[in-house]
Design a protein around this motif. Structure first.
Motif, PDB file in Angstrom:
ATOM      1  N   LEU A  94       0.797  -1.229   0.000  1.00  0.00           N
ATOM      2  CA  LEU A  94       0.000   0.000   0.000  1.00  0.00           C
ATOM      3  C   LEU A  94       0.828   1.277   0.000  1.00  0.00           C
ATOM      4  O   LEU A  94       0.340   2.327  -0.430  1.00  0.00           O
ATOM      5  CB  LEU A  94      -0.926   0.019   1.223  1.00  0.00           C
ATOM      6  CG  LEU A  94      -2.119  -0.932   1.211  1.00  0.00           C
ATOM      7  CD1 LEU A  94      -2.896  -0.809   2.514  1.00  0.00           C
ATOM      8  CD2 LEU A  94      -3.035  -0.627   0.027  1.00  0.00           C
ATOM      9  N   CYS A  95       2.076   1.217   0.495  1.00  0.00           N
ATOM     10  CA  CYS A  95       2.827   2.456   0.696  1.00  0.00           C
ATOM     11  C   CYS A  95       3.085   3.206  -0.606  1.00  0.00           C
ATOM     12  O   CYS A  95       3.163   4.439  -0.614  1.00  0.00           O
ATOM     13  CB  CYS A  95       4.135   2.181   1.440  1.00  0.00           C
ATOM     14  SG  CYS A  95       5.321   1.175   0.541  1.00  0.00           S
ATOM     15  N   GLU A  96       3.215   2.498  -1.722  1.00  0.00           N
ATOM     16  CA  GLU A  96       3.425   3.171  -3.001  1.00  0.00           C
ATOM     17  C   GLU A  96       2.140   3.812  -3.522  1.00  0.00           C
ATOM     18  O   GLU A  96       2.173   4.785  -4.254  1.00  0.00           O
ATOM     19  CB  GLU A  96       3.962   2.183  -4.044  1.00  0.00           C
ATOM     20  CG  GLU A  96       5.460   1.941  -3.957  1.00  0.00           C
ATOM     21  CD  GLU A  96       6.277   3.208  -4.189  1.00  0.00           C
ATOM     22  OE1 GLU A  96       5.919   4.011  -5.062  1.00  0.00           O
ATOM     23  OE2 GLU A  96       7.273   3.403  -3.469  1.00  0.00           O
ATOM     24  N   ARG A  97       1.015   3.272  -3.135  1.00  0.00           N
ATOM     25  CA  ARG A  97      -0.261   3.818  -3.587  1.00  0.00           C
ATOM     26  C   ARG A  97      -0.710   4.986  -2.722  1.00  0.00           C
ATOM     27  O   ARG A  97      -1.153   6.017  -3.227  1.00  0.00           O
ATOM     28  CB  ARG A  97      -1.341   2.734  -3.571  1.00  0.00           C
ATOM     29  CG  ARG A  97      -1.131   1.618  -4.594  1.00  0.00           C
ATOM     30  CD  ARG A  97      -2.198   0.543  -4.426  1.00  0.00           C
ATOM     31  NE  ARG A  97      -2.080  -0.475  -5.462  1.00  0.00           N
ATOM     32  CZ  ARG A  97      -2.739  -0.454  -6.608  1.00  0.00           C
ATOM     33  NH1 ARG A  97      -3.563   0.553  -6.876  1.00  0.00           N
ATOM     34  NH2 ARG A  97      -2.594  -1.420  -7.485  1.00  0.00           N
ATOM     35  N   SER A  98      -0.624   4.825  -1.413  1.00  0.00           N
ATOM     36  CA  SER A  98      -1.184   5.825  -0.506  1.00  0.00           C
ATOM     37  C   SER A  98      -0.183   6.887  -0.074  1.00  0.00           C
ATOM     38  O   SER A  98      -0.577   7.941   0.422  1.00  0.00           O
ATOM     39  CB  SER A  98      -1.751   5.131   0.734  1.00  0.00           C
ATOM     40  OG  SER A  98      -0.736   4.432   1.420  1.00  0.00           O
ATOM     41  N   GLY A  99       1.117   6.624  -0.235  1.00  0.00           N
ATOM     42  CA  GLY A  99       2.122   7.578   0.210  1.00  0.00           C
ATOM     43  C   GLY A  99       2.647   7.240   1.592  1.00  0.00           C
ATOM     44  O   GLY A  99       1.988   6.542   2.386  1.00  0.00           O
ATOM     45  N   ARG A 100       3.828   7.759   1.902  1.00  0.00           N
ATOM     46  CA  ARG A 100       4.466   7.432   3.182  1.00  0.00           C
ATOM     47  C   ARG A 100       3.832   8.166   4.357  1.00  0.00           C
ATOM     48  O   ARG A 100       3.518   7.573   5.382  1.00  0.00           O
ATOM     49  CB  ARG A 100       5.955   7.787   3.138  1.00  0.00           C
ATOM     50  CG  ARG A 100       6.854   6.800   2.442  1.00  0.00           C
ATOM     51  CD  ARG A 100       6.531   6.589   1.030  1.00  0.00           C
ATOM     52  NE  ARG A 100       7.648   6.056   0.250  1.00  0.00           N
ATOM     53  CZ  ARG A 100       7.490   5.536  -0.942  1.00  0.00           C
ATOM     54  NH1 ARG A 100       6.290   5.476  -1.504  1.00  0.00           N
ATOM     55  NH2 ARG A 100       8.536   5.092  -1.613  1.00  0.00           N
ATOM     56  N   ALA A 151      13.279   2.031   4.869  1.00  0.00           N
ATOM     57  CA  ALA A 151      13.130   2.536   3.500  1.00  0.00           C
ATOM     58  C   ALA A 151      12.963   4.055   3.482  1.00  0.00           C
ATOM     59  O   ALA A 151      13.526   4.742   2.631  1.00  0.00           O
ATOM     60  CB  ALA A 151      11.933   1.870   2.832  1.00  0.00           C
ATOM     61  N   TYR A 152      12.201   4.593   4.424  1.00  0.00           N
ATOM     62  CA  TYR A 152      11.976   6.043   4.470  1.00  0.00           C
ATOM     63  C   TYR A 152      13.271   6.774   4.838  1.00  0.00           C
ATOM     64  O   TYR A 152      13.596   7.817   4.269  1.00  0.00           O
ATOM     65  CB  TYR A 152      10.877   6.365   5.478  1.00  0.00           C
ATOM     66  CG  TYR A 152      10.454   7.817   5.492  1.00  0.00           C
ATOM     67  CD1 TYR A 152       9.625   8.326   4.503  1.00  0.00           C
ATOM     68  CD2 TYR A 152      10.881   8.683   6.491  1.00  0.00           C
ATOM     69  CE1 TYR A 152       9.228   9.656   4.515  1.00  0.00           C
ATOM     70  CE2 TYR A 152      10.490  10.000   6.519  1.00  0.00           C
ATOM     71  CZ  TYR A 152       9.666  10.488   5.523  1.00  0.00           C
ATOM     72  OH  TYR A 152       9.287  11.813   5.538  1.00  0.00           O
ATOM     73  N   ILE A 154       8.036  14.391   5.826  1.00  0.00           N
ATOM     74  CA  ILE A 154       7.506  14.891   4.575  1.00  0.00           C
ATOM     75  C   ILE A 154       7.072  13.722   3.689  1.00  0.00           C
ATOM     76  O   ILE A 154       7.445  12.574   3.936  1.00  0.00           O
ATOM     77  CB  ILE A 154       8.542  15.754   3.827  1.00  0.00           C
ATOM     78  CG1 ILE A 154       9.748  14.894   3.422  1.00  0.00           C
ATOM     79  CG2 ILE A 154       8.976  16.938   4.670  1.00  0.00           C
ATOM     80  CD1 ILE A 154      10.741  15.611   2.540  1.00  0.00           C
ATOM     81  N   GLU A 155       6.276  14.029   2.671  1.00  0.00           N
ATOM     82  CA  GLU A 155       5.866  12.999   1.716  1.00  0.00           C
ATOM     83  C   GLU A 155       6.960  12.817   0.669  1.00  0.00           C
ATOM     84  O   GLU A 155       7.437  13.790   0.085  1.00  0.00           O
ATOM     85  CB  GLU A 155       4.551  13.386   1.040  1.00  0.00           C
ATOM     86  CG  GLU A 155       4.046  12.351   0.056  1.00  0.00           C
ATOM     87  CD  GLU A 155       3.907  10.972   0.685  1.00  0.00           C
ATOM     88  OE1 GLU A 155       4.715  10.079   0.340  1.00  0.00           O
ATOM     89  OE2 GLU A 155       3.018  10.799   1.545  1.00  0.00           O
ATOM     90  N   THR A 156       7.363  11.558   0.430  1.00  0.00           N
ATOM     91  CA  THR A 156       8.413  11.262  -0.558  1.00  0.00           C
ATOM     92  C   THR A 156       7.877  10.527  -1.779  1.00  0.00           C
ATOM     93  O   THR A 156       8.637  10.264  -2.712  1.00  0.00           O
ATOM     94  CB  THR A 156       9.519  10.411   0.089  1.00  0.00           C
ATOM     95  OG1 THR A 156       8.944   9.185   0.562  1.00  0.00           O
ATOM     96  CG2 THR A 156      10.155  11.154   1.256  1.00  0.00           C
ATOM     97  N   LEU A 178      15.125  12.450  -5.796  1.00  0.00           N
ATOM     98  CA  LEU A 178      16.036  12.879  -4.738  1.00  0.00           C
ATOM     99  C   LEU A 178      16.336  14.363  -4.829  1.00  0.00           C
ATOM    100  O   LEU A 178      16.544  15.042  -3.826  1.00  0.00           O
ATOM    101  CB  LEU A 178      17.330  12.064  -4.812  1.00  0.00           C
ATOM    102  CG  LEU A 178      17.207  10.592  -4.398  1.00  0.00           C
ATOM    103  CD1 LEU A 178      18.514   9.871  -4.624  1.00  0.00           C
ATOM    104  CD2 LEU A 178      16.776  10.473  -2.959  1.00  0.00           C
ATOM    105  N   GLU A 179      16.379  14.904  -6.063  1.00  0.00           N
ATOM    106  CA  GLU A 179      16.626  16.332  -6.228  1.00  0.00           C
ATOM    107  C   GLU A 179      15.487  17.158  -5.643  1.00  0.00           C
ATOM    108  O   GLU A 179      15.705  18.173  -4.975  1.00  0.00           O
ATOM    109  CB  GLU A 179      16.802  16.672  -7.714  1.00  0.00           C
ATOM    110  CG  GLU A 179      18.053  16.078  -8.352  1.00  0.00           C
ATOM    111  CD  GLU A 179      17.783  14.689  -8.926  1.00  0.00           C
ATOM    112  OE1 GLU A 179      16.813  14.035  -8.502  1.00  0.00           O
ATOM    113  OE2 GLU A 179      18.549  14.268  -9.808  1.00  0.00           O
ATOM    114  N   GLU A 180      14.242  16.720  -5.864  1.00  0.00           N
ATOM    115  CA  GLU A 180      13.088  17.428  -5.318  1.00  0.00           C
ATOM    116  C   GLU A 180      13.070  17.357  -3.797  1.00  0.00           C
ATOM    117  O   GLU A 180      12.733  18.344  -3.127  1.00  0.00           O
ATOM    118  CB  GLU A 180      11.798  16.840  -5.890  1.00  0.00           C
ATOM    119  CG  GLU A 180      11.600  17.140  -7.370  1.00  0.00           C
ATOM    120  CD  GLU A 180      10.453  16.357  -7.969  1.00  0.00           C
ATOM    121  OE1 GLU A 180       9.969  16.772  -9.038  1.00  0.00           O
ATOM    122  OE2 GLU A 180      10.050  15.334  -7.381  1.00  0.00           O
ATOM    123  N   MET A 181      13.453  16.218  -3.249  1.00  0.00           N
ATOM    124  CA  MET A 181      13.498  16.101  -1.792  1.00  0.00           C
ATOM    125  C   MET A 181      14.608  16.972  -1.213  1.00  0.00           C
ATOM    126  O   MET A 181      14.473  17.523  -0.118  1.00  0.00           O
ATOM    127  CB  MET A 181      13.679  14.643  -1.390  1.00  0.00           C
ATOM    128  CG  MET A 181      12.386  13.839  -1.471  1.00  0.00           C
ATOM    129  SD  MET A 181      12.531  12.203  -0.762  1.00  0.00           S
ATOM    130  CE  MET A 181      13.383  11.331  -2.058  1.00  0.00           C
TER     131      MET A 181
END
Length: 526
Positions: A339-345, A402-403, A466-468, A473-476
């Protein structure tokens, strides 16, 4: 051999493999190396499970010769205590002589430690045996995780990495049912046999060694590029040395080795140099400590006293309950990983903390009611232990490491992960020692402390995580450091600058670091 058309991140590259791995000779041969890499996680799960279940066996307490909470805490903590000092020589051996050599040392040591544990009598002999067992168990997991990721086919690498964690649950479930079966053996072998059967992973690991090659990543790092090329070609393209995917993997390995060379120039003080890096450090520490400091460890290692506190006194019932909890945890962690890829961290983190807070509060209230004579409250506690671990496992199991990896630029990643593992390991040791003392002294009131910890962790996550999802990586880097962020720290060297190669190098490095989690002691309700 047909060209693979199965969905994968490198589907645009021609690869001499079949559509499905079980139809491909080269990928079928990978089954043995994959299992070898998974065994370290299975060993960790099995050990953590039996030390919980043996607490339900009265003969085991007689063998220990004490009921002192402080001494019991030392015995339980001995395994992670051994793993911590073993990390330094283990990492040196793995880098110097190879992943396989470290696994061989670990498995031979585990054979001896398992025999020592089986025939140990007395708490401090058990402490010593578990300490040495922890050292060698750490060796196998420290080598097994990277080995799995480094030898896996790129199109299956993410799944193989996820399976490392689930293998801990497999080992835990095996441990639960072994202890349950041995409970019906009369005499001391009801507790000795589960300890002796820890030999199943080292025996299987040593039997697999002749059929498994050395990690191609390690071979390349020691100047044996041609040998690494042959290993990759054998398993990833059925021996085709000129395969497009194989050539890409070799370039990816060279790029990753260059990134590691650059990272050596980064010092730990760099985490305090800028506001953005201090923000990253806070997240890394929170993820590392949060794996153990949200109330899960008191249930993980001391489930039997908790069950006793709500009236579950039959040892067989306690073992069956723990086995069911392990299977439930496995389901929840796999669901969270999907689910983490669908809903976000960020939503996953916050939902997890909210669910843990509510369920832990219910567990605390109902434990207090049971202590005052309400028998019905015990059933609520038993149910909400499952609810609590569902919310824990959907986020803290798949996301903690992972985060932390995602928010760290390449050049800070290795040192950031060292901080993560130190925080996590120290919290394991602290928990396993303090929890039995506190629980013996104040019983259910100890849960109130963990409610406070969940609130603190949840508050930090609400304000600083924050949401990743779908961010480069540049945006983060801009989110942490502002528009003036150093993007050179986030990208591989110029020779792999094309977009598709950058993405795969990023994924390879991420997977490699995620795999390191397998040497970490189990955190779910083992």
């Amino acid at each position: 051999m047909p060209i693979s058309t199965a969905p994968n991140p490198l589907g645009h590259l021609k690869n001499n493999t079949a559509d499905w791995w079980w139809k491909d000779p080269g990928m079928r041969k990978l089954a043995a190396p994959m299992l070898l890499g998974f065994l370290g996680a299975m060993q960790t799960g099995y050990d953590s499970s039996i030390i919980v279940n043996l607490q339900a066996n009265p003969l085991f307490w007689i063998a220990l010769g004490t009921t002192s909470p402080a001494i019991i805490g030392c015995v339980v903590a001995a395994n992670p205590l051994g793993a911590l000092p073993g990390l330094i020589p283990g990492a040196f051996i793995s880098d110097r002589w190879g992943r396989k050599f470290l696994m061989i040392v670990g498995y031979v040591g585990l054979l001896g430690a398992s025999v020592f544990l089986c025939f140990a009598f007395g708490a401090w002999k058990h402490f010593g045996a578990r300490f040495f067992h922890g050292i060698f168990s750490g060796f196998t997991s420290l080598a097994g995780g990277p080995y799995t990721t480094e030898i896996a086919h790129p199109r299956n690498r993410a799944q193989c990495t996820a399976l490392i964690q689930s293998c801990q649950f497999f080992g835990a479930v095996v441990g639960c049912w072994v202890c349950y079966a041995c409970w019906y053996i009369e005499g001391e072998w009801s507790w000795r046999l589960p300890l002796l059967l820890q030999m199943w992973t080292p025996i299987l690991g040593l039997a697999l060694m002749p059929f498994c090659p050395e990690s191609p990543r390690w071979l390349a790092s020691h100047g044996r590029m041609e040998e690494a090329h042959r290993v990759i070609a054998k398993f990833h393209s059925n021996g085709d040395m000129n395969d497009e995917l194989v050539q890409h993997e070799l370039k990816e390995i060279r790029a990753a080795l260059e990134i590691e060379r650059l990272a050596k120039a980064v010092k730990y003080r760099s985490f305090f140099a800028t506001k953005g890096n201090r923000h990253r450090l806070l997240i890394v520490i929170t993820c590392g400590l949060g794996m153990q400091m949200v109330g899960n460890s008191v249930i993980t290692f001391y489930l039997v006293p908790i069950l006793l506190s709500v009236g579950i006194v039959d040892p067989a019932d306690q073992m069956i309950y723990n086995a069911g909890l392990q299977m439930w945890n496995w389901f929840a962690s796999m669901l969270g990983a999907l689910l983490c890829e669908r809903s976000g961290r960020r939503p996953m983190w916050l939902i997890s903390c909210e669910g843990q807070l509510i369920s832990y509060t219910v567990i605390t209230i109902c434990s207090a009611l049971f202590a005052q004579g309400s028998h019905a409250a015990s059933y609520v506690v038993l149910a909400f232990l499952f609810v609590y671990f569902f919310f824990y496992a959907i986020a803290f199991t798949p996301l903690s490491l992972a985060y932390a990896v995602e928010i760290l630029p390449y050049t800070m990643r290795s040192k950031g992960l060292s901080i993560f593992f130190i925080c996590s390991m120290l919290s394991v040791i602290l928990n396993t020692f303090i929890n039995p003392i506190a629980f013996d002294a104040i019983a259910w009131k100890w849960y109130i402390f963990w409610i406070g910890c969940i609130l603190i962790v949840g508050t930090i996550m609400f304000f600083y995580f924050i949401e990743t999802k779908h961010r480069t990586l540049e945006e983060m880097a801009e989110l942490f450091d502002g528009p003036s962020a150093d993007k050179n720290a986030c990208v591989p060297p110029p020779d792999t600058a094309e977009e598709d190669k950058d993405k795969e190098a990023t994924q390879s490095e991420l997977d490699d670091n995620i795999a390191q989690l397998s040497f970490h002691p189990r955190q779910e309700g083992a």
